[in-house]
Design an enzyme around this catalytic site. Sequence first.
Site, PDB file in Angstrom:
ATOM      1  N   THR A 101       0.888  -1.397   0.176  1.00 19.76           N
ATOM      2  CA  THR A 101       0.059  -0.072   0.102  1.00 19.76           C
ATOM      3  C   THR A 101       0.886   1.160   0.179  1.00 19.76           C
ATOM      4  OG1 THR A 101      -1.666  -1.270   1.205  1.00 19.76           O
ATOM      5  CG2 THR A 101      -1.833   1.224   1.384  1.00 19.76           C
ATOM      6  N   LYS A 177      -6.725   0.950  -3.515  1.00 15.72           N
ATOM      7  CA  LYS A 177      -6.351   0.359  -2.204  1.00 15.72           C
ATOM      8  C   LYS A 177      -6.498   1.380  -1.273  1.00 15.72           C
ATOM      9  CE  LYS A 177      -4.991  -2.414   0.754  1.00 15.72           C
ATOM     10  NZ  LYS A 177      -3.529  -3.020   0.965  1.00 15.72           N
ATOM     11  N   LYS A 245       0.000   4.317   9.098  1.00 11.58           N
ATOM     12  CA  LYS A 245       0.785   4.699   7.752  1.00 11.58           C
ATOM     13  C   LYS A 245      -0.505   5.040   6.587  1.00 11.58           C
ATOM     14  CE  LYS A 245       2.332   1.027   5.334  1.00 11.58           C
ATOM     15  NZ  LYS A 245       1.389   0.823   3.930  1.00 11.58           N
TER      16      LYS A 245
END
Length: 303
Positions: A101, A177, A245
């Site tokens: 990702t 995503k 994150k």
Amino acid sequence: MTKPTVGIIGLGAMGAGIAKTLRNNGFTIHVCDVRPGVADAFVADGGTAHATTAALAAVSDVVVSVVVNAAQTESVLFGDDGKGGAASTMRPGSTFVMCSTVDPNWSVALEARLNALGLHYVDAPISGGAAKAASGQMTMMTSAKPEAYATAGAVLDGMAGKVYRLGDKAGAGSKVKIINQLLAGVHIAVAAEAMALGLREGVEASALYEVITNSAGNSWMFENRMAHVLAGDYTPLSAVDIFVKDLGLVLDTARASKFPLPLAATAHQMFMQASTAGFAKEDDSAVIKIFPGITLPEGKDKA
């Protein structure tokens, strides 16, 4: 038709499952993991382990990277000092599949860098968890040039239950995503908030879980992550810092076009609070630990 030889870099929860699935589907597998002994344990049942990404890439038609983030992907490809990574030995016309990702703009730039070296690139974030990776049922959100799909398509189909082809160049896969992670992070945060409120109000935790999972308020994340809370087990399947994150990437993406994301921003702050409170490496369901005045279940084996 001969199946391409596949190199898997990163044998964590998802990477190990991907490697197992591809091996079960008849692909010749080469693996590399920086942790001592991890690759050797995998190849005990078939495959070849390599000490470096460069050695793996030299014998692979398709290299699949399943590492944590963009920085680790850079290291995989180009080495920590800018030399000696997989890109230095990949054969012209071979393909690099990136499953992390990452910032979509970074993925677009990586495609250009690899194309300049005569290499193909698939922007291919994954979702579904370790169990679905191991059973070949995970989801891939991919975008790539036709030439990349031509060389890596069989590998993608061999490692996932659903392979979505979202565009003819890098970027779209990572954007989808990012949106998935927005929902996942918000759902975990609100699931924790709901369970915490129930505990504060004296509702029996397992009864609340039973009712919610059979009612309209349920979500996949509530059902999955609040089971961890009931068990008192915060062993990281996906850690708190993963959502620090990933939701950070969500907010960065939206900030570039001045698009407001109030719920994502709040969820990000919740994971940040959990991380700085000492729960960074615990399962992401540990975000529930930020709520005051509640007693969390300890699990039957911890009572």
